[in-house]
Scaffold this motif. Structure first.
Motif, PDB file in Angstrom:
ATOM      1  N   GLN A  23       0.851  -1.206   0.000  1.00  0.00           N
ATOM      2  CA  GLN A  23       0.000   0.000   0.000  1.00  0.00           C
ATOM      3  C   GLN A  23       0.878   1.244   0.000  1.00  0.00           C
ATOM      4  O   GLN A  23       0.634   2.203  -0.734  1.00  0.00           O
ATOM      5  N   GLY A  40      -9.413  -9.014   6.419  1.00  0.00           N
ATOM      6  CA  GLY A  40      -9.471  -7.807   7.240  1.00  0.00           C
ATOM      7  C   GLY A  40      -9.534  -6.611   6.299  1.00  0.00           C
ATOM      8  O   GLY A  40      -8.973  -6.652   5.205  1.00  0.00           O
ATOM      9  N   PHE A  84      -7.872  -3.685   2.030  1.00  0.00           N
ATOM     10  CA  PHE A  84      -8.226  -4.998   2.589  1.00  0.00           C
ATOM     11  C   PHE A  84      -7.057  -5.943   2.381  1.00  0.00           C
ATOM     12  O   PHE A  84      -6.177  -5.697   1.539  1.00  0.00           O
TER      13      PHE A  84
HETATM   14  N1  DAH Z   1      -2.445  -6.833   7.065  1.00  0.00           N
HETATM   15  C1  DAH Z   1      -3.549  -7.477   7.792  1.00  0.00           C
HETATM   16  C2  DAH Z   1      -3.073  -8.818   8.304  1.00  0.00           C
HETATM   17  O1  DAH Z   1      -2.056  -9.288   7.890  1.00  0.00           O
HETATM   18  C3  DAH Z   1      -4.733  -7.664   6.905  1.00  0.00           C
HETATM   19  C4  DAH Z   1      -5.370  -6.362   6.590  1.00  0.00           C
HETATM   20  C5  DAH Z   1      -6.373  -5.813   7.404  1.00  0.00           C
HETATM   21  C6  DAH Z   1      -4.994  -5.640   5.481  1.00  0.00           C
HETATM   22  C7  DAH Z   1      -6.957  -4.616   7.116  1.00  0.00           C
HETATM   23  C8  DAH Z   1      -5.569  -4.440   5.185  1.00  0.00           C
HETATM   24  C9  DAH Z   1      -6.570  -3.928   6.006  1.00  0.00           C
HETATM   25  O2  DAH Z   1      -5.242  -3.712   4.122  1.00  0.00           O
HETATM   26  O3  DAH Z   1      -7.148  -2.751   5.694  1.00  0.00           O
HETATM   27  O4  DAH Z   1      -3.731  -9.400   9.109  1.00  0.00           O
END
Ligand code: DAH
Length: 339
Positions: free
Chosen positions: A175, A284, A308
């Motif tokens: 991101q 998530g 996400f």
């Molecule tokens: N990075 C989180 C994990 O590894 C998953 C995640 C949650 C990514 C929310 C996202 C987000 O971009 O907005 O559990």
């Protein structure tokens, strides 16, 4: 002398008739038309003839030579055809023999699902971004608004290479790269490997795969997130699939949620796949935290976005009914060839 020449001719033609191979013919050519042939030897005695006889005998010798050469060519042609026919007979191929079975390769189930995901998001106008697996602490935590003493930063959870360099523990790092490298609107997904200091068991592995998603534009809201994920869920798990959001906390999103899909096996009634819940947690998500936008050079007053992240193994395991994650990494073809 004429008789001598006629005798040579007769002998040559007889031997040619009897010859049965190209090699024999070649020997006869040397014998009868070469420098040491009886014909040449006979002509050496021309000196003993009268001047009237000489041209007659000379002519005769030439025509015998030509006749032998002609017979030689004809014999060559005949033997050539015979040899070819023999060769074809010997090399005959039986086209009715059943062929050998050749084992055909297949895509690994992880690759298959990853490509399916990519197709779905490409269809919605996303592009695919990649990021490094070896990251700095800044991209993995700081720029994702993760405080210095957050437990995820601990060596218990994350593989550090040096104080500041680590193996990324989440694809959310991409991101930050996407926001630094592009101006909004941004619409990317980023599938790839992540690493966590976990012991191997049926549901954990120190290396696994995630797929991240990020959308940044003016006026992006939670309903855009919901619409996007609903479309994804329907395409991935079936047209009847519903999704639900449960409040959660992630440092890099506000508000944050966990997203479940209705069980694609029982349709929500409860079964062994959803463990009686009717729902399966798949990812998530949330609205990108203003701090995250700001740190990557995007003005949160002007832009908003959602993000996400989902585990690819989890989706592969639920879709294919695989109960032990280790099977995905053992590369046993008996297992892999089922998908
Ligand atoms: N990075 C989180 C994990 O590894 C998953 C995640 C949650 C990514 C929310 C996202 C987000 O971009 O907005 O559990």
């Amino acid at each position: 002398m004429k008789e001598q020449l006629e005798a040579i001719k007769a002998q040559a033609l007889k031997e040619l008739e009897a010859a049965s191979s190209a090699a024999e013919l070649e020997q006869l050519r040397v014998n009868y038309l070469g420098k040491k042939s009886p014909l040449t030897a006979a002509l050496k005695n021309m000196g003993s003839l009268t001047p009237e006889e000489r041209p007659i005998v000379g002519q005769m010798a030439n025509s015998i030579k030509a006749e032998i050469a002609e017979a030689l060519d004809a014999a060559k042609e005949k033997i050539g055809q015979l040899e070819l026919a023999n060769k074809l007979e010997k090399e005959k191929i039986d086209v009715t023999l059943p062929s050998k079975k050749c084992a055909c390769g297949k895509l690994h189930p992880l690759t298959k699902i990853q490509r399916e995901m990519e197709e779905i998001f490409l269809g919605m106008g996303f592009s695919i971004a990649e990021g490094p697996e070896v990251e700095t602490e800044y991209y993995n935590f700081t720029a994702l608004n993760t405080p210095e003493f957050h437990p995820a930063r601990d060596v218990q959870d994350t593989f550090y290479i040096t104080d500041k360099v680590l193996l990324r523990s989440q694809t959310s790092t991409t991101q930050v790269h996407a926001m630094e490298e592009n101006k909004p609107p941004i619409r990317v997904i980023s599938p790839g490997r992540v690493y966590r200091s976990d012991a191997v068991d049926a549901t954990h592995s120190p290396m696994f795969h995630q797929c991240e998603g990020l959308v940044i534009d003016k006026g992006i809201t939670m309903s855009d997130l919901k619409g996007t994920l609903l479309l994804f869920a329907k395409q991935m798990f079936g047209e009847k699939t519903e999704i639900r959001f449960r409040p959660h906390h992630f440092p890099f999103t506000e508000p944050s949620c966990e997203v479940d899909v209705s069980c694609f096996v029982c349709g929500g009634k409860g079964c062994s796949v959803c463990k009686g819940e009717g729902w399966i947690e798949i990812l998530g998500a949330g609205m990108v935290h203003p701090n995250v936008l700001r740190m990557s050079g995007i003005d949160p007053e002007e832009y908003s976005g959602f993000a996400f992240g989902m585990g690819i193994e989890r989706i592969v395991m639920t879709k294919f009914g695989i109960s032990d994650m280790r099977l995905l990494y053992e590369n046993d073809v008996r297992f892999l060839s089922q998908f």
